[in-house]
Design an enzyme around this catalytic site. Structure first.
Site, PDB file in Angstrom:
ATOM      1  N   CYS A 136       2.109   0.816  -8.342  1.00 23.38           N
ATOM      2  CA  CYS A 136       3.415   1.280  -7.760  1.00 23.38           C
ATOM      3  C   CYS A 136       4.455   1.165  -8.573  1.00 23.38           C
ATOM      4  O   CYS A 136       5.402   2.132  -8.161  1.00 23.38           O
ATOM      5  CB  CYS A 136       3.405   0.550  -6.475  1.00 23.38           C
ATOM      6  SG  CYS A 136       3.962  -1.155  -7.009  1.00 23.38           S
TER       7      CYS A 136
ATOM      8  N   GLY B 198       0.712  -1.081   0.001  1.00 24.08           N
ATOM      9  CA  GLY B 198      -0.124  -0.210   0.010  1.00 24.08           C
ATOM     10  C   GLY B 198       0.724   1.079   0.008  1.00 24.08           C
ATOM     11  O   GLY B 198       1.884   1.257  -0.641  1.00 24.08           O
ATOM     12  N   SER B 199       0.420   2.217   0.575  1.00 23.16           N
ATOM     13  CA  SER B 199       1.016   3.647   0.450  1.00 23.16           C
ATOM     14  C   SER B 199       2.104   3.660   1.385  1.00 23.16           C
ATOM     15  O   SER B 199       2.174   3.151   2.537  1.00 23.16           O
ATOM     16  CB  SER B 199      -0.176   4.696   0.812  1.00 23.16           C
ATOM     17  OG  SER B 199      -0.631   4.645   2.307  1.00 23.16           O
ATOM     18  N   ALA B 200       3.391   4.541   1.222  1.00 24.36           N
ATOM     19  CA  ALA B 200       4.125   4.812   1.886  1.00 24.36           C
ATOM     20  C   ALA B 200       3.775   5.425   3.378  1.00 24.36           C
ATOM     21  O   ALA B 200       4.203   4.890   4.576  1.00 24.36           O
ATOM     22  CB  ALA B 200       5.262   5.816   1.587  1.00 24.36           C
ATOM     23  N   ASN B 201       2.740   6.391   3.475  1.00 25.59           N
ATOM     24  CA  ASN B 201       2.311   7.023   4.546  1.00 25.59           C
ATOM     25  C   ASN B 201       1.624   5.624   5.725  1.00 25.59           C
ATOM     26  O   ASN B 201       2.114   5.769   6.720  1.00 25.59           O
ATOM     27  CB  ASN B 201       1.061   7.554   4.385  1.00 25.59           C
ATOM     28  CG  ASN B 201       1.562   9.159   4.015  1.00 25.59           C
ATOM     29  OD1 ASN B 201       2.649   9.240   4.031  1.00 25.59           O
ATOM     30  ND2 ASN B 201       0.536   9.727   3.302  1.00 25.59           N
ATOM     31  N   THR B 202       0.947   4.641   5.195  1.00 32.53           N
ATOM     32  CA  THR B 202       0.276   3.607   5.915  1.00 32.53           C
ATOM     33  C   THR B 202       1.542   2.726   6.558  1.00 32.53           C
ATOM     34  O   THR B 202       1.443   2.264   7.444  1.00 32.53           O
ATOM     35  CB  THR B 202      -0.537   2.859   5.247  1.00 32.53           C
ATOM     36  OG1 THR B 202      -1.898   3.930   4.683  1.00 32.53           O
ATOM     37  CG2 THR B 202      -1.341   1.953   6.052  1.00 32.53           C
ATOM     38  N   GLY B 203       2.510   2.383   5.613  1.00 33.57           N
ATOM     39  CA  GLY B 203       3.479   1.576   5.658  1.00 33.57           C
ATOM     40  C   GLY B 203       4.376   2.206   7.110  1.00 33.57           C
ATOM     41  O   GLY B 203       4.890   1.421   7.828  1.00 33.57           O
TER      42      GLY B 203
ATOM     43  N   GLU C  80       5.615  -3.290   1.298  1.00 34.26           N
ATOM     44  CA  GLU C  80       5.888  -2.933  -0.093  1.00 34.26           C
ATOM     45  C   GLU C  80       4.901  -1.485  -0.301  1.00 34.26           C
ATOM     46  O   GLU C  80       3.848  -1.577  -0.233  1.00 34.26           O
ATOM     47  CB  GLU C  80       5.343  -3.979  -1.105  1.00 34.26           C
ATOM     48  CG  GLU C  80       5.884  -3.519  -2.599  1.00 34.26           C
ATOM     49  CD  GLU C  80       4.993  -2.534  -3.289  1.00 34.26           C
ATOM     50  OE1 GLU C  80       5.529  -1.472  -3.368  1.00 34.26           O
ATOM     51  OE2 GLU C  80       3.976  -2.835  -3.884  1.00 34.26           O
TER      52      GLU C  80
END
Length: 492
Positions: A277, A220-225, A243
């Site tokens: 992505c 998913g997104s970098a923010n959630t990661g 990822e």
């Protein structure tokens, strides 16, 4: 009843949720989120099912997984339509996703043996053995852009290794998640081995906060990661595979065939309406007349791309984005870049109010400072011009992300230089950025992941190694260490 916990379909006790087609507005799915208690219930079911599932032989687990592959094949048309209608992508592209899901089964089985199988080395007095053991209960967070294929890339190798799973699809694709879960049910998975919980942020936070979780696999997104990484910090006992996308550069250096280069660029930047992505976000184009001609052709061809509904005939190259909100976010990002001094070459346009049909956008940012290093998840391509290849590589590496980098050039020497200097997990030469092989690892560095690549290497984070020294008998060594005396006189 849209949750699958311990072999039963149950109704979520959380907030209600409705999923509509992002273009037509047709209601596709209705249900309720799992609340925190149901997330814990799913974890207890997975924990209870783990010992028996892990004790099965690989061959026995493989039978179930291969049965699932057969069900994917026999239900391909139905699943294709579900994915296409829910995501907005064209039918042809949803069909390729289901095909990728089917192919993933055989690839994952082979990867298990190569990456995490068993090995034995004979020794004079026994043997040295290597085995791999499952972690236990894993959470899998699925994305919306490939709601079948990408979760499948975690779930299949995790099940083969002997783990049990709690799967949370994206809240934007609950129907696809449920459809895939029903096929696993038909495949004969024992109760509790794979559990489905629907929901958004609250459900996800409850899932990632479970104390009795052995790991979490996320796309998913970098923010959630980053949020997940912080949440699980100080818990080295839990495996975490992230990822998180990229701000990917595509370098167009020398071009022998402009049409071919334009085709590659469009495939890299705009396929799936830019919602991969791996999509090219930054086009680095060599200065000069040839670059000018390429750019003019790219704009002209991109201008003719008209997004359409999933079942339009003739089929469109791209469909709608996942939601009208997502499409509007791309338009807002373009407007902000233009306000910073960017020169619009092709303005993205919402074709119809209330839908997610968005045409591609291209904007030149050469000479503009302070451009945000963010992934705009949609069909928006930013262009920079460069003079030397060394400058192009510096520009390519000027990002906190590190997933993909691509080069279009006839010169092998430049590709070799890029291989040495690029900071990216995947580097392609004269191939679209959106092309990757399941027989190779998939992942990046920097803000693109935490060094847990998926695809061929997914087996690595689904099991841990156990080394053994073994002998079927115990005898006193013929030669003893100094200071040890086992003579009969001493023993008596």
């Amino acid at each position: 009843m849209t949750l699958w916990i311990n072999g039963d379909w149950i109704t979520g006790q959380g907030a209600s949720r409705v999923k509509r087609n992002p273009v037509s507005g047709e209601v596709l799915w209705q249900g309720n989120d799992a609340d925190a208690a149901q997330v814990e219930q799913a974890c207890r079911a997975a924990r209870a099912a783990f010992p028996r599932w892990a004790r099965l032989s690989l061959a026995e687990r493989q039978v179930v997984v291969e049965r699932f592959a057969g069900l994917l094949e026999s239900n391909k048309a139905e699943l294709t339509a579900i994915i296409a209608r829910e995501t907005g992508k064209p039918r042809w592209e949803a069909a390729t996703e289901v095909t990728a899901m089917i192919n993933k089964i055989a690839i994952s089985i082979k990867a298990y043996h190569v990456r995490t199988g068993e090995q034995r080395s004979e020794m004079p007095d026994g043997a040295a053995s290597l085995r791999h053991r499952p972690h236990g209960v894993l959470a899998v967070f699925g994305p919306y852009n490939f709601p079948g294929h990408l979760p499948n890339g975690h779930i299949v190798p995790a099940l083969l290794a002997g783990n049990t799973i709690i799967f949370k699809p994206s809240e934007l694709t609950p129907w696809s998640g449920e459809a895939v879960m029903r096929l696993w049910q038909q495949a004969g998975l024992p109760p509790g081995v794979l559990n489905l919980v629907q929901g958004g942020r609250e459900t996800g936070q409850a899932l990632s906060a479970l104390e009795d979780l052995d790991g979490l696999l996320f796309t998913g997104s970098a923010n959630t990661g980053y949020q997940l990484h912080r949440q699980l910090s100080g818990q080295p006992e839990k495996i975490l595979a992230l990822e998180m996308g990229g701000n990917n550069p595509l370098i167009i250096d020398e071009v022998a065939d402009i049409d071919a280069a334009v085709h590659l660029t469009i495939q890299s930047a705009f396929v799936t309406a830019g919602q991969r992505c791996t999509c090219a976000r930054r086009l680095l184009l060599k200065s000069g007349a040839q670059g000018d001609a390429f750019l003019a052709s790219l704009v002209a061809v991109s201008q003719r791309l008209t997004p359409g509904n999933w079942d339009d005939e003739p089929q469109p190259f791209i469909g709608g984005l996942i939601s009208e909100q997502a499409a509007q976010q791309v338009v807002t990002a373009w407007q902000q870049l233009e306000a910073m001094g960017g020169r619009t070459l092709l303005a993205p346009r919402l074709l119809q109010a209330g839908t997610s049909l968005l045409t591609p956008g291209i904007i030149e940012m050469t000479g503009v400072g302070g451009v945000p290093d963010e992934e705009v998840f949609g069909p928006l391509l930013r262009v920079w011009r460069y003079d030397t290849f060394d400058e192009a590589i510096r520009m390519a590496n000027n990002t906190r992300f590190g997933l993909f980098c691509g080069l279009v050039s006839p010169e092998r020497e430049k590709f070799d230089q890029l291989l040495l200097e690029a900071r990216a997990g995947i580097v392609n030469w004269n191939k679209p950025l959106t092309g990757a092989a399941s027989t190779a690892p998939f992942g990046g560095i920097g803000a693109s992941g935490n060094h847990r690549p998926s695809a061929w290497y997914a087996a690595d984070y689904c099991a841990w190694p156990m080394a053994s020294l073994e002998s079927d008998s115990l005898t006193l060594p013929a030669t003893l260490n100094p200071g040890l005396d086992f003579s009969d006189e001493v023993v008596r």
